[in-house]
Design an enzyme around this catalytic site. Structure first.
Site, mmCIF file in Angstrom:
data_model
loop_
_atom_site.group_PDB
_atom_site.id
_atom_site.type_symbol
_atom_site.label_atom_id
_atom_site.label_comp_id
_atom_site.label_asym_id
_atom_site.label_seq_id
_atom_site.Cartn_x
_atom_site.Cartn_y
_atom_site.Cartn_z
ATOM 1 N N ASP A 12 37.183 46.253 34.771
ATOM 2 C CA ASP A 12 35.959 46.072 35.541
ATOM 3 C C ASP A 12 35.004 45.575 34.628
ATOM 4 O O ASP A 12 34.732 46.073 33.557
ATOM 5 C CB ASP A 12 35.350 47.434 35.893
ATOM 6 C CG ASP A 12 36.311 48.164 37.211
ATOM 7 O OD1 ASP A 12 36.714 47.528 37.793
ATOM 8 O OD2 ASP A 12 36.315 49.391 37.091
ATOM 9 N N ASP A 131 37.307 49.117 48.964
ATOM 10 C CA ASP A 131 36.787 50.339 48.578
ATOM 11 C C ASP A 131 36.356 51.425 49.639
ATOM 12 O O ASP A 131 35.681 51.049 50.356
ATOM 13 C CB ASP A 131 35.380 50.044 47.731
ATOM 14 C CG ASP A 131 35.794 48.991 46.577
ATOM 15 O OD1 ASP A 131 36.688 48.992 45.905
ATOM 16 O OD2 ASP A 131 34.766 48.181 46.044
#
Length: 252
Positions: A12, A131
């Site tokens: 990330d 997500d």
């Protein structure tokens, strides 16, 4: 012969640095993306996923110089996502060294992009990132903009539509489990993998060796982890050795 379970570290990236948080919040620095990616290549990762987590919410393009530098240093497949808005963005990422491109926000806002990109570049290049967050009504909603915006879309139905439109793989992140090390959301994985025919990458919650095994038992084709590997709490080699002993098809 069963396909080998893939073990995938995730980078990330925020402002050019690898970060990791809990449930998408409280981000902490975890190093330079290029050196972290290179380390995972050496350690035996099957793939690396690189997500520019603030590109969509900041309304900017992905950092191509960082993507190119990562691609030059590793010899395993590289999936890149974040800030992808159109076919040209996908083409640019593939030309910059990405093997696959992941999309979330843009796909929700323009589902036709999945169809067009799959037709143009091949479904094997297109990863639909979802997500998902549990709701009180026992379903999961899809979030975009790096977990900031609830779309009210049902995650299972959206994954089915994504597959129909030509996505070659689903990157499924449980927002409830992200960074908690409490284990993957097995119910969510089972619901999704029993519905789809394309591979599902389980993400969010890896904390022990057994969590990887449980995700595989629940139907995951790949297991993604971040903080666990970033901070050396488990090595990729140790995870793979454990899974092999448990009878899981794995590349050592």
């Amino acid at each position: 012969m069963a396909l080998a379970l893939r073990i995938i570290p995730c980078l990330d990236v925020n402002k050019g640095r690898v970060v990791k948080g809990t449930r998408f919040l409280d981000l902490k620095d975890a190093g330079d993306p290029v050196s972290v990616a290179k380390r995972y290549d050496v350690e035996g990762a099957d793939e690396v996923i690189f997500l520019d987590i603030t590109a969509s919410s900041d309304n900017r393009k992905i950092m191509l110089n960082v993507v190119k530098a990562c691609a030059e240093q590793i010899f395993i497949p590289l999936t890149v996502g974040g800030g992808v808005r159109n076919l040209e963005d996908i083409r640019t990422l593939l030309q910059s060294g990405a093997d696959k491109v992941s999309m979330n926000t843009a796909a929700v806002q323009n589902p036709d992009l999945i169809n067009k990109s799959s037709d143009t570049f091949g479904s094997q290049c297109i990863v639909l990132a979802i997500d998902a967050k549990r709701t009180p009504s026992k379903k999961w909603n899809v979030f975009i903009h790096g977990g900031r915006t609830d779309t009210q879309l049902d995650a299972i139905e959206w994954a089915k539509k994504g597959q129909k439109l030509g996505a070659g793989e689903i990157l499924l992140t449980s927002m409830d489990r992200d960074g908690t090390k409490a284990g993957y959301d097995l119910e969510l994985i089972e619901r999704l993998t029993s519905t789809l025919t394309i591979p599902v990458i389980a993400s969010g919650g890896a904390g022990t060796l057994d969590h990887f095994y449980s995700a595989w038992r629940s139907g995951a084709s790949a297991c993604l982890a971040a903080s666990l590997f970033h901070y050396n709490q488990l090595s990729i080699a140790k995870v793979k050795k454990y899974l092999k002993i448990k009878g899981v098809p794995i590349r050592i």
